[in-house]
Design a protein around this motif. Structure first.
Motif, PDB file in Angstrom:
ATOM      1  N   THR A 218     -10.285  15.914   7.040  1.00 31.43           N
ATOM      2  CA  THR A 218      -9.520  17.190   7.125  1.00 31.43           C
ATOM      3  C   THR A 218      -8.351  17.462   5.865  1.00 31.43           C
ATOM      4  O   THR A 218      -8.660  18.480   5.156  1.00 31.43           O
ATOM      5  N   GLU A 219      -7.762  16.345   5.604  1.00 27.29           N
ATOM      6  CA  GLU A 219      -6.759  16.453   4.752  1.00 27.29           C
ATOM      7  C   GLU A 219      -7.129  16.507   3.168  1.00 27.29           C
ATOM      8  O   GLU A 219      -6.982  17.274   2.393  1.00 27.29           O
ATOM      9  N   ASN A 221     -10.317  17.819   2.606  1.00 29.38           N
ATOM     10  CA  ASN A 221     -10.936  19.107   2.415  1.00 29.38           C
ATOM     11  C   ASN A 221      -9.920  20.191   2.187  1.00 29.38           C
ATOM     12  O   ASN A 221     -10.013  21.047   1.169  1.00 29.38           O
ATOM     13  N   ASN A 222      -8.713  20.051   2.826  1.00 28.34           N
ATOM     14  CA  ASN A 222      -7.504  20.948   2.507  1.00 28.34           C
ATOM     15  C   ASN A 222      -7.107  20.463   1.075  1.00 28.34           C
ATOM     16  O   ASN A 222      -6.905  21.649   0.378  1.00 28.34           O
ATOM     17  N   CYS A 223      -7.130  19.586   0.557  1.00 25.49           N
ATOM     18  CA  CYS A 223      -6.689  19.342  -0.916  1.00 25.49           C
ATOM     19  C   CYS A 223      -7.610  19.959  -1.882  1.00 25.49           C
ATOM     20  O   CYS A 223      -7.205  20.611  -2.751  1.00 25.49           O
ATOM     21  N   ARG A 225      -9.372  22.542  -1.268  1.00 27.36           N
ATOM     22  CA  ARG A 225      -9.311  24.097  -1.252  1.00 27.36           C
ATOM     23  C   ARG A 225      -8.286  24.357  -1.699  1.00 27.36           C
ATOM     24  O   ARG A 225      -8.307  25.514  -2.442  1.00 27.36           O
ATOM     25  N   SER A 226      -7.250  23.711  -1.685  1.00 28.42           N
ATOM     26  CA  SER A 226      -5.881  24.280  -2.339  1.00 28.42           C
ATOM     27  C   SER A 226      -5.822  24.021  -3.910  1.00 28.42           C
ATOM     28  O   SER A 226      -5.347  24.762  -4.443  1.00 28.42           O
ATOM     29  N   LYS A 263     -16.468  19.560   4.258  1.00 30.00           N
ATOM     30  CA  LYS A 263     -15.772  18.841   5.349  1.00 30.00           C
ATOM     31  C   LYS A 263     -17.181  18.205   6.203  1.00 30.00           C
ATOM     32  O   LYS A 263     -17.279  17.952   7.237  1.00 30.00           O
TER      33      LYS A 263
END
Length: 578
Positions: A218-219, A221-223, A225-226, A263
């Protein structure tokens, strides 16, 4: 709560605890955790101060239990690297995007024709249409199409504004190209380091983090996207209409980047037989991706070619001429992808090479940012160097590491086995040279050669040279193995195509000299820059080029080097220098 003061950045934050690396990332200064935060590479050493005493700590291991002052240099966090966005001028491409807009008055679309227009529409799109068709009359509405399928509706006439983006997601860097899809004009290019770097410099480290930490997928994937959202935001500042009218993103990247973007758990990629969840292209809309785009924007990831050979290689192969010549393509990035053949049949493979060649796993290695030595030359027994930013050197980036090994080998400071001579050994071998003074035998019996010994010592060590031998043999042997699979020899190759950031900046002669590249005549070697970026742009601009990626996938055979006896034999045989 503990107060952390980043003195050089003039910023303070409060945290409840955690590691210094986590806190630095929270403050907006993510560190380069080459080893994935295991405390083994030493690249995240940071000077801190507490109770009036300064000391150095590994940020990934140091737990915060008090107020701290942090002395973080600009070169230590991830906004400073020189990123490659350019490529050879694109071939003539017919502008034929798959996204279009059509304006309708209410009288143009009557209830009896709704079904014809809305064929295959999903429930959210039907809901949006039901609102628009019943609440707007005067200005009508605009339908957004992908090919012949309506993907969204907008109030009024918005046909003047339509944009698309092409993205190359690299392990190290991410590049975004934004186009006006009404005219085919490139309107902005933006790049940044991939924020997933805080999980490790290479894909294996990032895959392992997903296996070892429940939150890592998850982290990461967030990276990503960010990272992409930050690039989009830079474009929106200059082009306000983009935010509501950017209706297509086409992406490429290696297999791990594909998994992490969607993800998809990548753990199977990290163990034999290195399996992908899917090798097909993935087409979805932004509702499922969470980017700063309209919900119904289409997002497509190009097809993979197998194992660690990803969509970035597909994009590079798309740029090669469609003829019968035989090409050897090497994409030298954080991972090394190799392909042999032409559009009728390609053989591909992936081999680990990049971390050492990009400065990771090298004691004084660093990315190509300010303070990095990027070029080393020798003349009249004097070694000179060029530093990015024309400042004091603080490390060696990949291109300089290749130069260093080639030059030291040429004057026999390094012998053919990779052994780095001691000062006494070299003085006896070359009594006419003064370069022995730059060699030092340390108390640990390690030998290093200093390029600079000023404020920050910059040197290459015996251990570093061994890392380069592993990397260069991996690439060279991978090429020979693929050639053998194709029943070809080096003389059969019409062109060696170098793609990727590292391949763009290295000195070709020095790369040939140390055996990083196969011994092909220099006139046959072409550097194309960011070939993956070029290919993914072609897919955005012409839907037939996009469809051709499917053909490339179906005409490509992946060779698993880890399972090849020929590769293992060549790998051992090619470890020495020429």
């Amino acid at each position: 709560m503990y107060q952390l003061t980043f003195i050089n950045q003039k910023m303070s934050i409060c945290v409840n605890g955690g590691t210094l690396a986590d806190a630095s990332s929270k403050a907006g200064f993510p560190l380069d955790l080459v080893c994935g935060g295991k405390g083994t590479c030493g690249k995240c050493s940071v000077t801190i101060e507490s109770n009036g005493l300064k000391r150095n700590e590994l940020a990934c291991q140091f737990e915060i239990t008090e107020d701290l002052t942090i002395y973080l240099d600009a070169s230590q966090f991830l906004d400073q690297a020189s990123l490659l966005t350019h490529h050879l001028a694109p071939q003539d491409v017919i502008f034929n995007p798959s996204i279009s807009k059509t304006h309708f008055l209410h009288s143009d679309m009557m209830p009896e024709t709704y079904s014809d227009h809305l064929k295959n529409a999903n429930a959210p799109l039907l809901q949006k249409f039901s609102v628009i068709i019943n609440t707007t009359e005067k200005d009508g509405f605009t339908a957004v199409y992908r090919q012949s399928q309506i993907i969204d509706f907008q109030k009024g006439d918005t046909t003047d504004w339509l944009f698309g983006g092409a993205i190359d997601i690299g392990t190290t860097s991410v590049v975004l190209y934004v186009y006006d899809l009404k005219t085919g004009e490139l309107i902005q290019t933006e790049s940044a380091l991939n924020k997933q770097i805080t999980f490790g410099a290479d894909v294996i480290t990032r895959i392992l983090s997903c296996q070892e930490q429940d939150t890592a997928l998850t982290e990461q994937n967030n990276c990503i996207r960010s990272t992409i959202n930050s690039l989009l935001e830079k474009c929106y500042v200059n082009h306000p209409h983009l935010r509501d009218h950017l209706y297509q993103l086409i992406l490429c990247g290696n297999s791990t980047m594909q998994h992490l973007f969607f993800k998809l758990n990548p753990i199977a990629l990290g163990v034999f037989p290195f399996s992908n969840i899917t090798q097909n292209s993935i087409l979805t809309n932004n509702v499922h991706c969470g980017l700063d785009l309209p919900d119904f924007s289409t997002i497509e990831f190009l097809p993979l070619l197998g194992g660690f050979v990803g969509a970035d290689t597909t994009a590079v192969l798309l740029t090669l001429p469609q003829d019968e010549k035989k090409y050897l393509m090497i994409d030298l990035g954080t991972n090394g992808e190799i392909a042999v053949g032409n559009t009728q049949q390609f053989y591909t493979a992936s081999t680990a090479c990049g971390p050492a060649l990009e400065g990771a796993n090298i004691e004084c290695g660093m990315r190509a940012s300010e303070g990095a030595i990027e070029k080393i030359t020798l003349a009249n027994d004097v070694i000179s160097f060029k530093v990015i930013g024309d400042t004091q050197p603080i490390g060696l980036c990949g291109s300089a590491i290749v130069d260093a090994v080639a030059i030291l080998r040429s004057i026999e400071i390094i012998d053919e086995t990779g052994y780095l001579l001691t000062p006494d050994e070299y003085r006896k071998k070359r009594p006419d040279s003064q370069l022995f003074s730059q060699l030092t035998l340390l108390e640990t019996d390690d030998v290093v050669f200093y390029f600079s010994n000023e404020t920050v010592p910059v040197y290459i060590s015996q251990k570093d040279i061994r890392q380069i031998q592993l990397a260069k043999s991996s690439i060279y042997s991978g090429c020979l193995t693929l050639l053998k699979e194709c029943d070809l020899v080096l003389d059969d190759i019409d062109a060696l195509v170098l793609a990727g950031a590292f391949g763009n900046f290295i000195d070709i002669e020095n790369a040939l000299a140390i055996g990083l590249l196969p011994l092909i005549p220099k006139e046959k070697i072409i550097s194309i820059g960011n070939g993956a970026g070029h290919g993914v742009q072609l897919c955005l601009l012409n839907q037939h080029e996009n469809q051709r990626t499917q053909s490339i996938q179906s005409h490509t055979k992946q060779v698993n080097l880890a399972d090849s006896a020929d590769f293992m034999e060549a790998y051992i045989m090619n470890m020495n220098f020429n």
